[in-house]
Design a protein around this motif. Structure first.
Motif, PDB file in Angstrom:
ATOM      1  N   GLN A  70      49.418  30.781  42.464  1.00 14.57           N
ATOM      2  CA  GLN A  70      49.093  31.973  43.271  1.00 14.57           C
ATOM      3  C   GLN A  70      48.936  31.549  44.736  1.00 14.57           C
ATOM      4  OE1 GLN A  70      45.466  33.946  41.944  1.00 14.57           O
ATOM      5  NE2 GLN A  70      45.268  34.967  43.938  1.00 14.57           N
ATOM      6  N   GLU A  71      49.246  32.477  45.680  1.00 16.15           N
ATOM      7  CA  GLU A  71      49.067  32.082  47.081  1.00 16.15           C
ATOM      8  C   GLU A  71      47.586  31.903  47.373  1.00 16.15           C
ATOM      9  OE1 GLU A  71      50.740  35.093  46.568  1.00 16.15           O
ATOM     10  OE2 GLU A  71      49.271  36.579  47.213  1.00 16.15           O
ATOM     11  N   MET A  72      47.281  30.981  48.286  1.00 13.31           N
ATOM     12  CA  MET A  72      45.910  30.757  48.710  1.00 13.31           C
ATOM     13  C   MET A  72      45.404  32.011  49.402  1.00 13.31           C
ATOM     14  SD  MET A  72      44.892  27.562  48.052  1.00 13.31           S
ATOM     15  CE  MET A  72      43.646  27.260  49.307  1.00 13.31           C
ATOM     16  N   GLU A  73      44.113  32.297  49.199  1.00 12.98           N
ATOM     17  CA  GLU A  73      43.515  33.496  49.813  1.00 12.98           C
ATOM     18  C   GLU A  73      43.131  33.219  51.259  1.00 12.98           C
ATOM     19  OE1 GLU A  73      40.134  34.982  47.700  1.00 12.98           O
ATOM     20  OE2 GLU A  73      41.063  34.470  45.795  1.00 12.98           O
ATOM     21  N   GLY A  74      42.984  34.280  52.023  1.00 16.90           N
ATOM     22  CA  GLY A  74      42.473  34.096  53.375  1.00 16.90           C
ATOM     23  C   GLY A  74      42.507  35.358  54.201  1.00 16.90           C
ATOM     24  N   GLY A  75      41.623  35.407  55.177  1.00 13.61           N
ATOM     25  CA  GLY A  75      41.595  36.508  56.128  1.00 13.61           C
ATOM     26  C   GLY A  75      42.742  36.376  57.117  1.00 13.61           C
ATOM     27  N   THR A  76      43.313  37.502  57.537  1.00 16.30           N
ATOM     28  CA  THR A  76      44.500  37.482  58.387  1.00 16.30           C
ATOM     29  C   THR A  76      44.456  38.605  59.420  1.00 16.30           C
ATOM     30  OG1 THR A  76      45.530  38.705  56.572  1.00 16.30           O
ATOM     31  CG2 THR A  76      46.139  36.405  56.761  1.00 16.30           C
ATOM     32  N   VAL A  77      45.161  38.376  60.508  1.00 19.61           N
ATOM     33  CA  VAL A  77      45.468  39.445  61.462  1.00 19.61           C
ATOM     34  C   VAL A  77      46.953  39.700  61.322  1.00 19.61           C
ATOM     35  CG1 VAL A  77      45.672  40.022  63.905  1.00 19.61           C
ATOM     36  CG2 VAL A  77      43.587  38.942  63.048  1.00 19.61           C
ATOM     37  N   ALA A  78      47.323  40.975  61.164  1.00 18.78           N
ATOM     38  CA  ALA A  78      48.710  41.288  60.841  1.00 18.78           C
ATOM     39  C   ALA A  78      49.177  42.519  61.615  1.00 18.78           C
ATOM     40  CB  ALA A  78      48.830  41.540  59.337  1.00 18.78           C
ATOM     41  N   THR A  79      50.496  42.665  61.666  1.00 17.97           N
ATOM     42  CA  THR A  79      51.107  43.846  62.282  1.00 17.97           C
ATOM     43  C   THR A  79      51.666  44.734  61.169  1.00 17.97           C
ATOM     44  OG1 THR A  79      51.728  42.513  64.188  1.00 17.97           O
ATOM     45  CG2 THR A  79      52.882  44.611  63.919  1.00 17.97           C
ATOM     46  N   ARG A  89      50.497  53.289  61.517  1.00 14.86           N
ATOM     47  CA  ARG A  89      51.859  53.385  62.051  1.00 14.86           C
ATOM     48  C   ARG A  89      52.409  51.993  62.313  1.00 14.86           C
ATOM     49  NH1 ARG A  89      50.991  56.429  67.206  1.00 14.86           N
ATOM     50  NH2 ARG A  89      49.000  55.471  66.843  1.00 14.86           N
ATOM     51  N   PRO A  90      53.726  51.824  62.200  1.00 13.81           N
ATOM     52  CA  PRO A  90      54.324  50.524  62.497  1.00 13.81           C
ATOM     53  C   PRO A  90      53.934  50.068  63.899  1.00 13.81           C
ATOM     54  CG  PRO A  90      55.938  51.933  61.428  1.00 13.81           C
ATOM     55  CD  PRO A  90      54.733  52.793  61.694  1.00 13.81           C
ATOM     56  N   GLY A  91      53.651  48.794  64.042  1.00 16.21           N
ATOM     57  CA  GLY A  91      53.281  48.230  65.339  1.00 16.21           C
ATOM     58  C   GLY A  91      51.782  48.078  65.513  1.00 16.21           C
ATOM     59  N   GLU A  92      50.975  48.769  64.670  1.00 17.81           N
ATOM     60  CA  GLU A  92      49.525  48.634  64.805  1.00 17.81           C
ATOM     61  C   GLU A  92      49.064  47.260  64.284  1.00 17.81           C
ATOM     62  OE1 GLU A  92      47.694  53.101  64.757  1.00 17.81           O
ATOM     63  OE2 GLU A  92      48.207  52.272  62.793  1.00 17.81           O
ATOM     64  N   THR A  93      47.958  46.790  64.863  1.00 15.19           N
ATOM     65  CA  THR A  93      47.397  45.498  64.469  1.00 15.19           C
ATOM     66  C   THR A  93      46.187  45.734  63.571  1.00 15.19           C
ATOM     67  OG1 THR A  93      48.073  44.601  66.592  1.00 15.19           O
ATOM     68  CG2 THR A  93      46.487  43.307  65.352  1.00 15.19           C
ATOM     69  N   VAL A  94      46.102  44.987  62.492  1.00 17.61           N
ATOM     70  CA  VAL A  94      44.995  45.179  61.543  1.00 17.61           C
ATOM     71  C   VAL A  94      44.405  43.843  61.106  1.00 17.61           C
ATOM     72  CG1 VAL A  94      45.878  47.363  60.609  1.00 17.61           C
ATOM     73  CG2 VAL A  94      46.576  45.202  59.555  1.00 17.61           C
ATOM     74  N   LEU A  95      43.143  43.913  60.694  1.00 17.96           N
ATOM     75  CA  LEU A  95      42.512  42.804  59.987  1.00 17.96           C
ATOM     76  C   LEU A  95      42.760  43.033  58.503  1.00 17.96           C
ATOM     77  CD1 LEU A  95      40.494  40.348  60.043  1.00 17.96           C
ATOM     78  CD2 LEU A  95      38.682  42.031  59.707  1.00 17.96           C
ATOM     79  N   SER A  96      43.285  42.035  57.816  1.00 16.11           N
ATOM     80  CA  SER A  96      43.586  42.196  56.397  1.00 16.11           C
ATOM     81  C   SER A  96      43.171  40.916  55.665  1.00 16.11           C
ATOM     82  CB  SER A  96      45.080  42.466  56.187  1.00 16.11           C
ATOM     83  OG  SER A  96      45.853  41.368  56.648  1.00 16.11           O
ATOM     84  N   GLU A 110      41.846  48.706  52.556  1.00 19.62           N
ATOM     85  CA  GLU A 110      41.526  47.271  52.662  1.00 19.62           C
ATOM     86  C   GLU A 110      41.689  46.769  54.098  1.00 19.62           C
ATOM     87  OE1 GLU A 110      43.475  46.324  48.248  1.00 19.62           O
ATOM     88  OE2 GLU A 110      44.566  45.795  50.067  1.00 19.62           O
ATOM     89  N   LEU A 111      42.036  47.665  55.008  1.00 21.19           N
ATOM     90  CA  LEU A 111      42.399  47.255  56.364  1.00 21.19           C
ATOM     91  C   LEU A 111      41.406  47.771  57.395  1.00 21.19           C
ATOM     92  CD1 LEU A 111      46.182  48.164  56.145  1.00 21.19           C
ATOM     93  CD2 LEU A 111      45.120  45.930  55.746  1.00 21.19           C
ATOM     94  N   ARG A 112      41.275  47.012  58.480  1.00 17.91           N
ATOM     95  CA  ARG A 112      40.511  47.506  59.634  1.00 17.91           C
ATOM     96  C   ARG A 112      41.413  47.411  60.859  1.00 17.91           C
ATOM     97  NH1 ARG A 112      36.704  45.812  63.545  1.00 17.91           N
ATOM     98  NH2 ARG A 112      36.727  43.641  62.941  1.00 17.91           N
ATOM     99  N   LYS A 113      41.565  48.529  61.570  1.00 18.70           N
ATOM    100  CA  LYS A 113      42.425  48.494  62.754  1.00 18.70           C
ATOM    101  C   LYS A 113      41.774  47.679  63.866  1.00 18.70           C
ATOM    102  CE  LYS A 113      44.778  52.869  62.197  1.00 18.70           C
ATOM    103  NZ  LYS A 113      45.292  54.097  62.796  1.00 18.70           N
ATOM    104  N   LEU A 114      42.591  46.933  64.603  1.00 15.00           N
ATOM    105  CA  LEU A 114      42.109  46.150  65.736  1.00 15.00           C
ATOM    106  C   LEU A 114      42.801  46.661  66.994  1.00 15.00           C
ATOM    107  CD1 LEU A 114      42.412  42.569  64.192  1.00 15.00           C
ATOM    108  CD2 LEU A 114      40.334  43.962  64.384  1.00 15.00           C
ATOM    109  N   ASP A 115      42.034  46.785  68.070  1.00 12.08           N
ATOM    110  CA  ASP A 115      42.625  47.172  69.343  1.00 12.08           C
ATOM    111  C   ASP A 115      42.646  45.937  70.236  1.00 12.08           C
ATOM    112  OD1 ASP A 115      43.376  48.149  71.765  1.00 12.08           O
ATOM    113  OD2 ASP A 115      42.077  49.925  71.676  1.00 12.08           O
ATOM    114  N   PRO A 116      43.845  45.414  70.554  1.00 10.27           N
ATOM    115  CA  PRO A 116      43.923  44.198  71.373  1.00 10.27           C
ATOM    116  C   PRO A 116      43.269  44.379  72.743  1.00 10.27           C
ATOM    117  CG  PRO A 116      46.078  44.768  70.458  1.00 10.27           C
ATOM    118  CD  PRO A 116      45.167  45.915  70.168  1.00 10.27           C
TER     119      PRO A 116
END
Ligand code: NDP
Length: 341
Positions: A70-79, A89-96, A110-116
Motif C-alpha cells: 500500500q502507498e505510504m500515508e501522509g499529509g499533502t498539499v494538492a491542486t 473547481r480545477p486549479g484550487e489548492t487544498v490540504l489533503s 476530506e479536504l480543506r481549501k487553502l488560499d495561497p
C-alpha cells in the motif's frame, strides 16, 4: 516515468530497526478516476513526519498500520485537477491526506481549501498544520506554562519543538531547547528566540542542561525520550507537567529496551514530586482547531512565531528523507516537493 501515470511509493517490507531504502518501492499505477462527490488531485507537496515510522510496523496502535504494497500515508498539499463536487473547481489548492503519490482521488469532506494569499501553502503541513497544532494543544492543555516557569523541549528546531518554545515565550515562560548540533542550536536561539538551546550529542549535555535550567524544569514537553529524558528527569520540579507527545529515540527500537527497569524510580518521583504525565494525540483536541488557526496566524503575522522548512525535490527522495528525519538529518519541517508549482 510519464505524467499520465500515478507515481507512488509503497511499503515493500516491514523494517527492522531503522528503515532501509529497500523497505520502500516506487511504482506506477493508472491515474484514478473521481466518482460523484469526489475530486482528482495532483499532489504538489508531501509532509514527512515521525509517525510514519510507526505505521510501517504491524503493531496495535492508535492508527492502523500501512499494509504491505500500500502507498505510504501522509499529509499533502494538492491542486484540484478535476472535480465532481460543486464546491471544488480545477486549479484550487487544498490540504489533503493523499499519501506518497503524485495523484489521488478524495472526497470533498476530506479536504480543506487553502488560499495561497493567506500564507505559503507549505505552512499547512507545518507551523499552520498538524505539527503546529500538536504544539499548541499539548502545551495549552497539558503543559500550561505560567509566566516565569521553565519549559524544556527537544527536537527544538523541528516543527513541533520550535512552536512549543515560541508559544512558551509568548506565555511568558523561560524556553530551553534541545537539538542535535551547533547549527540547529544557534538557529533555535538566534532566529526563534529561545532563551537557551543545548546539543544533546555533547558529552556533558546533562550538566549543560542543569546549568541552563537554574530554577529546575516546570514543563517538559516530551518529544524524544531516551537519553534526553534521563537528563531532564532529575531536574523536574514539584508539580511538573509532562505532555508526552513523541518518543522518537525509541521508534526504531527492535526488541526489548536495554538497561535496568527504571519504572520504580520514575514512579517514586511521580508520587513524591506530584508530576502530571499525560500522553496525547493531536486529534484529541479537534475542537480547538479554529482557535489554533486564529492564534497561530496572528503570531506569525506579528513575527512572534517563526518557522523553517527543509524541502526535498521529487517524490523519489521521500524514503531517504524519512530515514534521515529519524536520525536528525532534517533541519526544519521536512517536506517533499512532488510537482513543480
Ligand atoms: P522533527 O521534524 O523535529 O524531526 C524529528 C527530530 O527528532 C529530528 O530532526 C531530530 O532532531 C530529533 N531526534 C531524532 N532522534 C533523536 C534522538 N535519538 N534523540 C534526540 N532527538 C532525536 O519532528 P516533528 O517536530 O514533526 O515531531 C517531533 C515529535 O513530535 C516526534 O516525536 C513526533 O512523533 C511527535 N509528534 C506527535 C504528535 C502527537 O499527536 N502526539 C503529532 C506530531 C508529532 P535533532 O537533530 O535536533 O535531535
Amino acid at each position: 516515468m510519464s505524467a499520465s501515470k500515478n507515481r507512488r511509493v509503497v511499503l515493500a517490507a516491514r523494517p527492522r530497526g531503522l528503515p532501509k531504502p529497500s523497505d520502500f518501492r516506487i511504482e506506477e499505477a493508472p491515474i484514478p478516476q473521481p466518482q460523484d462527490g469526489e475530486v482528482l488531485l495532483g499532489v504538489r507537496y508531501l509532509s514527512l513526519d515521525p509517525y510514519m515510522r510507526g505505521r510501517m510496523d504491524d503493531r496495535k496502535s492508535y492508527a492502523a498500520p500501512t499494509a504491505l504494497g500500500q502507498e505510504m500515508e501522509g499529509g499533502t498539499v494538492a491542486t484540484v485537477l478535476e472535480s465532481r463536487h460543486p464546491d471544488f473547481r480545477p486549479g484550487e489548492t487544498v490540504l489533503s491526506y493523499s499519501g506518497w503519490q503524485s495523484h489521488a482521488v478524495a472526497k470533498a469532506d476530506e479536504l480543506r481549501k487553502l488560499d495561497p494569499k493567506d500564507a505559503p501553502v507549505t505552512t499547512a503541513l507545518g507551523v499552520l498544520g498538524m505539527p503546529g497544532f500538536t504544539a499548541y494543544v499539548g502545551l495549552g492543555n497539558i503543559g500550561k506554562p505560567k509566566p516565569g516557569e521553565t519549559v524544556v523541549v527537544a527536537a527544538a528546531s523541528g516543527p513541533v519543538g520550535s512552536a512549543v518554545g515560541q508559544i512558551a515565550k509568548i506565555r511568558g515562560a523561560w524556553a530551553v531547547g534541545i537539538a542535535g548540533g551547533k547549527a540547529k542550536c544557534d538557529f533555535v536561539v538566534d532566529a526563534l528566540g529561545f532563551d537557551a538551546c543545548l546539543d544533546h550529542s555533547a558529552g556533558d549535555f546533562p550538566a549543560q542542561l542543569a546549568k541552563a535550567c537554574p530554577r529546575g524544569i516546570d514543563v517538559y514537553f516530551e518529544n524524544v525520550g531516551g537519553a534526553v529524558w534521563d537528563a531532564v528527569f532529575p531536574l523536574l520540579n514539584d508539580f511538573a507537567r509532562i505532555p508526552v507527545c513523541g518518543l522518537i529515540a525509541q521508534y526504531n527500537a527492535d526488541g526489548d529496551f536495554p538497561g535496568p527497569d527504571r519504572l520504580p524510580v520514575v514512579m517514586r518521583q511521580v508520587l513524591s514530586k506530584r508530576f502530571q504525565i499525560q500522553g496525547f494525540i493531536q486529534f484529541d483536541y479537534e475542537e480547538q482547531r479554529p482557535d489554533f488557526y486564529r492564534d497561530m496566524a496572528q503570531w506569525i503575522r506579528e513575527g512572534r512565531v517563526k518557522y523553517r522548512e527543509d524541502i526535498l525535490e521529487g517524490l523519489e527522495q521521500a524514503p531517504e528523507g524519512l530515514i534521515g528525519l529519524l536520525q536528525g538529518r532534517n533541519f526544519g519541517k521536512l517536506i517533499v516537493r512532488v510537482a513543480k508549482d
